[in-house]
Every structure is written in structure tokens, then in C-alpha cells.
Design an enzyme around this catalytic site. Structure first.
Site, PDB file in Angstrom:
ATOM      1  N   HIS A   1       7.087   5.862   1.458  1.00 29.61           N
ATOM      2  CA  HIS A   1       7.917   4.784   0.915  1.00 29.61           C
ATOM      3  C   HIS A   1       8.762   5.299  -0.248  1.00 29.61           C
ATOM      4  O   HIS A   1       9.938   4.962  -0.375  1.00 29.61           O
ATOM      5  CB  HIS A   1       7.038   3.633   0.400  1.00 29.61           C
ATOM      6  CG  HIS A   1       6.250   2.932   1.458  1.00 29.61           C
ATOM      7  ND1 HIS A   1       4.882   2.978   1.521  1.00 29.61           N
ATOM      8  CD2 HIS A   1       6.652   2.181   2.520  1.00 29.61           C
ATOM      9  CE1 HIS A   1       4.459   2.257   2.553  1.00 29.61           C
ATOM     10  NE2 HIS A   1       5.508   1.771   3.179  1.00 29.61           N
TER      11      HIS A   1
ATOM     12  N   SER B   1       0.859  -1.174   0.000  1.00 32.62           N
ATOM     13  CA  SER B   1       0.000   0.000   0.000  1.00 32.62           C
ATOM     14  C   SER B   1       0.907   1.238   0.000  1.00 32.62           C
ATOM     15  O   SER B   1       0.802   2.113   0.858  1.00 32.62           O
ATOM     16  CB  SER B   1      -0.897  -0.036   1.236  1.00 32.62           C
ATOM     17  OG  SER B   1      -2.159   0.380   0.878  1.00 32.62           O
ATOM     18  N   LEU B   2       1.797   1.232  -0.940  1.00 30.70           N
ATOM     19  CA  LEU B   2       2.898   2.204  -0.948  1.00 30.70           C
ATOM     20  C   LEU B   2       2.396   3.638  -1.108  1.00 30.70           C
ATOM     21  O   LEU B   2       1.427   3.900  -1.811  1.00 30.70           O
ATOM     22  CB  LEU B   2       3.874   1.860  -2.075  1.00 30.70           C
ATOM     23  CG  LEU B   2       4.477   0.447  -1.993  1.00 30.70           C
ATOM     24  CD1 LEU B   2       5.385   0.182  -3.191  1.00 30.70           C
ATOM     25  CD2 LEU B   2       5.231   0.224  -0.685  1.00 30.70           C
TER      26      LEU B   2
ATOM     27  N   SER C   1       1.005   7.500   5.795  1.00 32.25           N
ATOM     28  CA  SER C   1       0.846   6.161   6.364  1.00 32.25           C
ATOM     29  C   SER C   1      -0.143   5.398   5.489  1.00 32.25           C
ATOM     30  O   SER C   1      -1.095   5.992   4.958  1.00 32.25           O
ATOM     31  CB  SER C   1       0.287   6.293   7.777  1.00 32.25           C
ATOM     32  OG  SER C   1      -0.273   5.071   8.196  1.00 32.25           O
ATOM     33  N   SER C   2       0.082   4.097   5.360  1.00 36.40           N
ATOM     34  CA  SER C   2      -0.860   3.292   4.565  1.00 36.40           C
ATOM     35  C   SER C   2      -2.256   3.372   5.188  1.00 36.40           C
ATOM     36  O   SER C   2      -3.260   3.278   4.492  1.00 36.40           O
ATOM     37  CB  SER C   2      -0.404   1.841   4.528  1.00 36.40           C
ATOM     38  OG  SER C   2       0.906   1.786   4.041  1.00 36.40           O
TER      39      SER C   2
END
Ligand code: PAF
Length: 269
Positions: free
Chosen positions: A33, A28-29, A181-182
Site C-alpha cells: 500500500h 491492515s496496510l 499482502s494483508s
């Protein structure tokens, strides 16, 4: 970009590449990331990214099942970033892998998130240990948003004499300060605004606390945050080096975990 799913195969393929940079993820980039990938690229090593939603670091199956997953989109992002290797282990395969190192869980694992998420950090250290034993990178890139995780991984590596360099990466924030954040993907527009307001309040209070630590009451800050209509799990001041409550004139961050609806967010500022 090579996509590898099997532990034995990736070990064989990476055997000859000894200057690897590694970014472990649960997929869930997001931009956070991507910022780690961009940082890793500057080192000119071959880059390995792992995507593995690790069941052992969730307290319950419901949380594990509802963790956002988007493999197709993730692979497109990684292809665009020109990553060399993507490791997509399967649960059974990675947990059948026989590790050499013993999990070391420092007592700091009982603080902050560890107090509320039993087994979480054991699960994190276990999987990171496995991934690093398999990939054998020279460098690993970890974000400071998960500061407690970063410290515990560092302590595990040091206890087991890992020859690896941890590159600590600054938290990537959106234009309003919200940490990427994912889990943000589970927030609606209103909740996103609340999370951004939490950031604003923390930032403002940090400046104030820096000047007035002696007379400061954490309850004031708690009240301001609770008035946004959310549930705080914990909020604490910690010196980033001693990992204890700061003394006057020491550097510190405010650590927070809170729930917006069913979504649990953490940050440190
Ligand atoms: O920070 C994360 O995404 C995970 O905890 C990690 C380090 C990939 C281990 O599953």
C-alpha cells in the site's frame, strides 16, 4: 490529514477538489500500500485513501470477521505518509448510497479466483464503483498482484464511461520475493518460508516455460509446489493481454491461489 466517516460529508468536502488520486484499501496496510501511496504522491494531486473491509466480497462471515484489522496502526501510517483524506465508511452508510452506474461483470470474472469465490468480484466491483462515485478521483491506483480484480475494474469503468485513469502498480515483494499482502499477517514463520519457496519455484519454472512452452507440463510445477505441503486452489498460465493460455513466444504470467493452513494467498509472476 482529515478522517471522514460519512458519505455525504466526504462528498461535500471533496466537491471543490477535482484533481484527486485515490487508493482504495481494506486496511491492515503494508509496504505494498505504501508503494501505491508513494507512486500517487509523484502526481502532486491530493490523495484520498479509503479503508473499508467490504463484507460483500467475502464468501462467508467467518472469513470476513477474521480478516486482519488494525485501524490505529493504519492511521499512523497514513499520517506519516501525509495523506490528505482518509475515508472510513460504515457498512450501512456506504450501502445506503444510491449509485448511478450498473455493475458490469465481464466474463473474465468466472476464471481464476472467480471460479472458487462466488460473488467475490461482484462485491469488489460494487464497492469500488460506490467509492469512485463518491470520491470522484482523476486517478485510481491498483496493484497488479490482484490482476484479475484490476482487469474487471477496468472493464467496469470502460463499460460505464468513467472518466478516470487507472494507474497499474507493480507487485511489491519482500527481499525473498513474497508479494506483500494483508493476509501475510496471519502466517507464522514457517508458513512465510513456504510462501517464499512458492515464489522461488514459480520464478524458476517461468524461465523454463518461456523456453519450452510446447513441451511443458503444468503438472510438474504443481507437484513441486504441493511437495511444500500446501493446497493449491488453481494454477494457470495466462497471456496478460488476451487473458487466454499463451501461444508460443507470447508473454504470460503464472497465476496461483493456494492455502497455507487457513490462509488463502494469490500471486501472479
Ligand atoms: O484490493 C482490495 O484491497 C479490495 O478488493 C478493494 C479494491 C479495496 C475493494 O474492497
Amino acid at each position: 490529514m482529515k478522517v471522514i466517516k460519512n458519505t455525504k460529508i466526504i462528498k461535500r468536502i471533496l466537491k471543490g477538489s477535482r484533481s484527486l488520486s485515490f487508493i482504495p484499501t481494506m486496511g491492515s496496510l503494508h509496504n505494498g500500500h505504501i508503494s501505491l501511496i508513494k507512486k500517487a504522491k509523484r502526481d502532486k494531486n491530493k490523495i484520498v485513501v479509503s479503508i473499508f473491509v467490504n463484507p460483500k466480497q467475502f464468501e462467508n462471515n467467518k472469513d470476513y470477521k477474521s480478516y486482519p484489522r488494525n485501524l490505529g496502526k493504519d492511521l499512523n501510517i497514513l499520517k506519516k505518509q501525509k495523506i490528505d483524506f482518509v475515508f472510513l465508511p460504515r457498512v450501512k452508510d456506504i450501502y445506503l448510497y444510491k449509485t448511478k452506474n450498473k455493475i458490469y461483470l465481464d466474463k473474465f470474472s468466472k476464471n481464476l479466483c472467480g471460479k472458487y469465490r462466488s460473488g467475490h468480484f461482484k462485491g469488489v466491483i460494487d464497492i469500488v464503483n460506490r467509492l469512485v462515485e463518491i470520491v470522484r478521483p482523476k486517478k485510481i491506483y491498483l496493484g497488479k498482484k490482484d490482476y484479475q480484480q484490476l482487469i474487471l475494474i477496468k472493464k467496469h469503468f470502460s463499460k460505464n464511461n468513467f472518466k478516470i485513469k487507472i494507474i497499474e502498480c507493480n507487485t511489491y515483494r519482500d527481499a525473498f520475493g513474497l508479494a506483500e499482502s494483508s493476509r501475510n499477517k496471519s502466517l507464522n514463520e514457517n508458513q512465510l518460508n513456504v510462501a517464499r519457496n512458492v515464489y522461488r519455484i514459480l520464478k524458476k519454472n517461468k524461465l523454463f516455460i518461456k523456453r519450452n512452452l510446447k513441451n511443458y507440463r503444468l503438472n510438474n510445477l504443481k507437484k513441486q509446489i504441493i511437495s511444500l505441503g500446501l493446497k493449491i486452489e488453481y494454477i494457470k498460465l495466462l497471456n496478460l493481454k488476451t487473458l487466454k493460455y499463451p501461444k508460443i513466444n507470447e508473454n504470460f504470467n503464472i497465476f496461483i491461489a493456494y492455502y497455507l493452513g487457513k490462509t488463502r494467498l494469490i500471486d501472479n509472476i
